[in-house]
Design a protein around this motif. Structure first.
Motif, mmCIF file in Angstrom:
data_model
loop_
_atom_site.group_PDB
_atom_site.id
_atom_site.type_symbol
_atom_site.label_atom_id
_atom_site.label_comp_id
_atom_site.label_asym_id
_atom_site.label_seq_id
_atom_site.Cartn_x
_atom_site.Cartn_y
_atom_site.Cartn_z
ATOM 1 N N LEU A 1 -10.932 -5.308 -5.036
ATOM 2 C CA LEU A 1 -10.736 -3.912 -5.422
ATOM 3 C C LEU A 1 -9.684 -3.216 -4.556
ATOM 4 C CD1 LEU A 1 -14.369 -2.673 -6.113
ATOM 5 C CD2 LEU A 1 -12.591 -3.087 -7.788
ATOM 6 N N GLU B 1 0.371 10.143 -12.628
ATOM 7 C CA GLU B 1 -0.411 8.938 -12.340
ATOM 8 C C GLU B 1 -0.915 8.283 -13.621
ATOM 9 O OE1 GLU B 1 -2.331 10.014 -7.962
ATOM 10 O OE2 GLU B 1 -3.484 10.401 -9.782
ATOM 11 N N ALA C 1 -10.239 12.123 -7.852
ATOM 12 C CA ALA C 1 -8.976 11.982 -8.589
ATOM 13 C C ALA C 1 -7.905 12.951 -8.083
ATOM 14 C CB ALA C 1 -9.216 12.197 -10.077
ATOM 15 N N TYR D 1 -8.163 4.376 2.254
ATOM 16 C CA TYR D 1 -7.487 3.186 1.705
ATOM 17 C C TYR D 1 -8.311 2.586 0.558
ATOM 18 C CZ TYR D 1 -4.983 -1.241 1.599
ATOM 19 O OH TYR D 1 -4.249 -2.321 1.192
ATOM 20 N N PHE D 2 -9.606 2.428 0.809
ATOM 21 C CA PHE D 2 -10.460 1.842 -0.241
ATOM 22 C C PHE D 2 -10.596 2.801 -1.430
ATOM 23 C CE2 PHE D 2 -12.080 -0.844 3.325
ATOM 24 C CZ PHE D 2 -11.677 -2.049 2.774
ATOM 25 N N ARG E 1 -1.621 -4.061 -14.349
ATOM 26 C CA ARG E 1 -2.966 -3.614 -14.002
ATOM 27 C C ARG E 1 -3.958 -4.068 -15.057
ATOM 28 N NH1 ARG E 1 -4.211 2.477 -11.986
ATOM 29 N NH2 ARG E 1 -2.263 2.041 -10.980
ATOM 30 N N ASP F 1 -3.267 7.515 -5.745
ATOM 31 C CA ASP F 1 -3.557 6.291 -6.497
ATOM 32 C C ASP F 1 -2.793 5.141 -5.834
ATOM 33 O OD1 ASP F 1 -3.955 4.273 -8.269
ATOM 34 O OD2 ASP F 1 -2.985 5.234 -9.984
ATOM 35 N N HIS G 1 -7.600 2.915 -3.691
ATOM 36 C CA HIS G 1 -7.469 1.802 -4.641
ATOM 37 C C HIS G 1 -8.427 1.946 -5.826
ATOM 38 C CE1 HIS G 1 -5.092 -0.267 -1.530
ATOM 39 N NE2 HIS G 1 -4.506 -0.787 -2.582
ATOM 40 N N LEU G 2 -9.454 2.767 -5.649
ATOM 41 C CA LEU G 2 -10.404 2.978 -6.752
ATOM 42 C C LEU G 2 -10.159 4.300 -7.469
ATOM 43 C CD1 LEU G 2 -13.659 1.735 -5.021
ATOM 44 C CD2 LEU G 2 -12.517 0.669 -6.938
ATOM 45 N N GLN G 3 -9.179 5.067 -6.969
ATOM 46 C CA GLN G 3 -8.935 6.404 -7.519
ATOM 47 C C GLN G 3 -8.659 6.350 -9.012
ATOM 48 O OE1 GLN G 3 -5.987 7.736 -8.787
ATOM 49 N NE2 GLN G 3 -5.814 9.867 -8.141
ATOM 50 N N ALA G 4 -7.893 5.350 -9.434
ATOM 51 C CA ALA G 4 -7.528 5.257 -10.859
ATOM 52 C C ALA G 4 -8.769 5.081 -11.730
ATOM 53 C CB ALA G 4 -6.567 4.098 -11.075
ATOM 54 N N ARG H 1 -10.521 8.394 -11.834
ATOM 55 C CA ARG H 1 -9.747 9.335 -12.658
ATOM 56 C C ARG H 1 -9.975 9.072 -14.148
ATOM 57 N NH1 ARG H 1 -4.491 7.746 -11.433
ATOM 58 N NH2 ARG H 1 -4.580 6.449 -13.292
ATOM 59 N N GLN I 1 -3.342 2.043 -6.059
ATOM 60 C CA GLN I 1 -3.210 0.885 -6.945
ATOM 61 C C GLN I 1 -1.847 0.898 -7.664
ATOM 62 O OE1 GLN I 1 -5.996 -1.206 -6.821
ATOM 63 N NE2 GLN I 1 -4.704 -2.713 -7.826
#
Lengths: 293, 251
Positions: free
Chosen positions: B55, B22, A240, A209-210, B35, A245, A213-216, A219, A247
């Motif tokens: 975050l 994405e 990535a 989950y965390f 965003r 993603d 949210h930081l994947q973007a 990437r 977010q």
């Protein structure tokens, strides 16, 4: 004697498993506690702060949509994580799979049960939120209308109240919260097919989950920064490629700030969520077929 | 083993397929202001839990909590803390106009008044300096708010009020009321206020007169006491011919 031909995939069997899973889940205390807590939080958000009407509406929306997001995500993970380990522990899985039920049907049925539960949870929370917001809007509109001012000022004031309260973009926002929860459910199902306990699955999902949210951020850094070392780049590439993603489904902040969701954008985001969900379910199926039971 | 490798390969292939989708979606997100990247240096200002929450998609809730804390700090007249908290709030939610507006109001109206009446500071010059510093902080919040939300009229309107009430700069006040009036969703009085402010500016009386006259001619609902007073003032100042002046008896 005429033998009924056995179909490789049957919606009736999937429906039977889904209904059964849904019934089981609704009997869980954790579901009741989470739903009641979420409803209380949404309902009570109106009493949390006494500010100007814009501030009240903003806080109400933030708290309510945030509560919906966290509770649906939590419910998706907690409900799905226990499905397979619980069935193994109760030995129900052996009874089901001993019958002419394909493993993939079993998985889809289980997931459908969770998705139904999530849909009902989201609908209940969404309805509560909209009722509270509508009630607040009506109260403020009546209070404003009672004030002595020129017709022009009154029009401006009423317009300002309506603009900061209910708007149509809240509905797609709630839909995306549900889609995000469905995606998390599918991902949890995938993790639970190779995990041994539901606790392990839940812990892994919290990390996912965390990271999701930081994947973007990972990437963009991977694709834009050519100066980073190969270890960093490999790590970022894996993050990535492997993680979703999350977010992308988080439009709450923008909606509350007054941004509008164009239909094409909503469809694209929803399609991405469904695509993620389908792939993770497929992966769960591949792993589950190889699982020794 | 083969199955695990297969699953890993599917994940990677799926990852490669989803990557451009994405990225495209992220670009649309940024374009539609869904965003706004969070500055990682922001971690120094926010608690660890708050930063993690921010975050994890709960920026708006963290911003609300900080906003409530800022209101508590305001009640205790802890102006330094109010400033710090509002900087955090506006960093977390730069698209929420309300936060910029409130931050500017606290700085330019409340904190500045408190600074001028600060009994702990016996020197008037220093009190006035502190007051001006708070005006500047309020203006800075509004200017940054406008940078982040150029399409929303509310902050232009507040900046106009700031120039009018705190800097006594009617020209700039008129300019920002006019900017607000030109945007969709603006209050109906913005256009009128812009003309009022212009009527106080030395050397722009003709322009102000034309604007006020146009508003007056637009209909009864625009003929408010202030508009008539300013129009009469300009008629006298500009020596407008009697037959061109507004009719006193009508009003």
């Amino acid at each position: 004697m005429i033998e009924a031909r056995h179909r490789r995939f049957s919606f009736v069997r999937v429906l039977a498993i889904a209904t059964n899973t849904f019934t089981e889940l609704t009997r869980l205390k954790v579901f009741h506690v989470l739903l009641i807590f979420a409803l209380l939080l949404i309902g009570s958000s109106v009493f949390m702060a006494r500010f100007s009407f814009q501030q009240e509406f903003q806080i109400l929306k933030d708290v309510a949509l945030g509560a919906m997001s966290i509770f649906t995500s939590l419910l998706a993970v907690v409900a799905t994580a226990r499905l397979i380990p619980q069935d193994i522990e109760d030995r129900t899985i052996y009874t089901i799979l001993a019958k002419p039920v394909a493993r993939f049907e079993y998985l889809i049925g289980k997931l459908a049960g969770v998705l139904l539960l999530l849909a009902i949870g989201t609908l209940a929370m969404g309805a509560m939120f909209l009722i509270v917001l509508y009630a607040c809007e009506q109260t403020v509109l009546h209070e404003t209308a009672r004030q002595t001012m020129s017709p022009e000022q009154l029009n401006d004031a009423l317009r300002a109240v309506r603009a900061s309260a209910l708007n149509a973009d809240i509905v797609p926002c709630i839909a995306l919260i549900y889609i995000k929860a469905c995606l998390l459910g599918a991902l949890t199902l995938f993790v639970s097919t190779f995990a041994t306990t539901s606790v392990f699955t839940t812990v892994v999902m919290v990390f996912i989950y965390f990271i999701g949210h930081l994947q973007a951020t990972a990437r963009e850094y991977w694709l834009q920064q050519s100066g980073a070392g190969w270890i960093t780049r490999t790590f970022l590439a894996l993050v990535a490629l492997i993680f979703p993603d999350l977010q992308a489904f988080n439009l709450v902040d923008g909606i509350i700030a007054g941004a509008a969701i164009p239909l094409a954008f909503f469809v694209k985001t929803a399609a991405l969520g469904i695509f993620y969900g389908a792939i993770y379910t497929l992966l769960a199926g591949v792993v589950f077929y190889g699982k020794e039971l | 083993m083969i199955r695990s490798v297969l699953v890993f390969l599917i994940v990677l292939v799926f990852g490669a397929i989803k990557l451009p989708i994405e990225r495209d979606l992220s670009a649309t997100h940024r374009q539609l202001h869904f965003r706004d990247e969070l500055d990682l240096n922001f971690r120094e200002q926010l608690s660890q839990l708050g930063f993690v929450a921010a975050l994890s998609g709960f920026r708006s809730i963290v911003a609300d909590v900080l906003f409530i804390q800022a209101n508590v700090a305001w009640e205790r007249t802890e102006w330094g803390r109010v400033l710090l908290l509002f900087r955090q709030v506006t960093t977390l939610q730069p698209r929420a106009v309300l936060f910029w507006d409130m931050a500017a109001w606290h700085m330019a109206w409340n904190a500045s008044a408190a600074a001028l009446n600060d009994r702990a500071q016996p020197r008037l010059a220093l009190r006035i300096k502190a007051q001006r510093d708070f005006f500047a902080l309020g203006r800075d919040f509004l200017e940054r708010g406008i940078e982040n939300n150029p399409e929303k009229p509310r902050l232009y309107e507040t900046l106009a009020r700031l120039y009018k009430e705190k800097y006594n700069d009617h020209e700039r006040a008129s300019e920002f009321f006019a900017k607000a009036a030109a945007l969709p969703g603006a209050m109906s009085y913005d256009k009128r206020f812009s003309a009022y402010e212009l009527s106080y500016v030395e050397g722009r009386e003709h322009q102000a007169y034309e604007r006020l006259r146009r508003l007056y001619d637009a209909g009864e609902n625009q003929r408010l006491p202030t508009l008539i007073t300013r129009l009469k003032f300009l008629e006298d100042k500009l020596d407008i011919l009697d037959e061109q002046r507004i009719n006193d008896t009508e009003n």
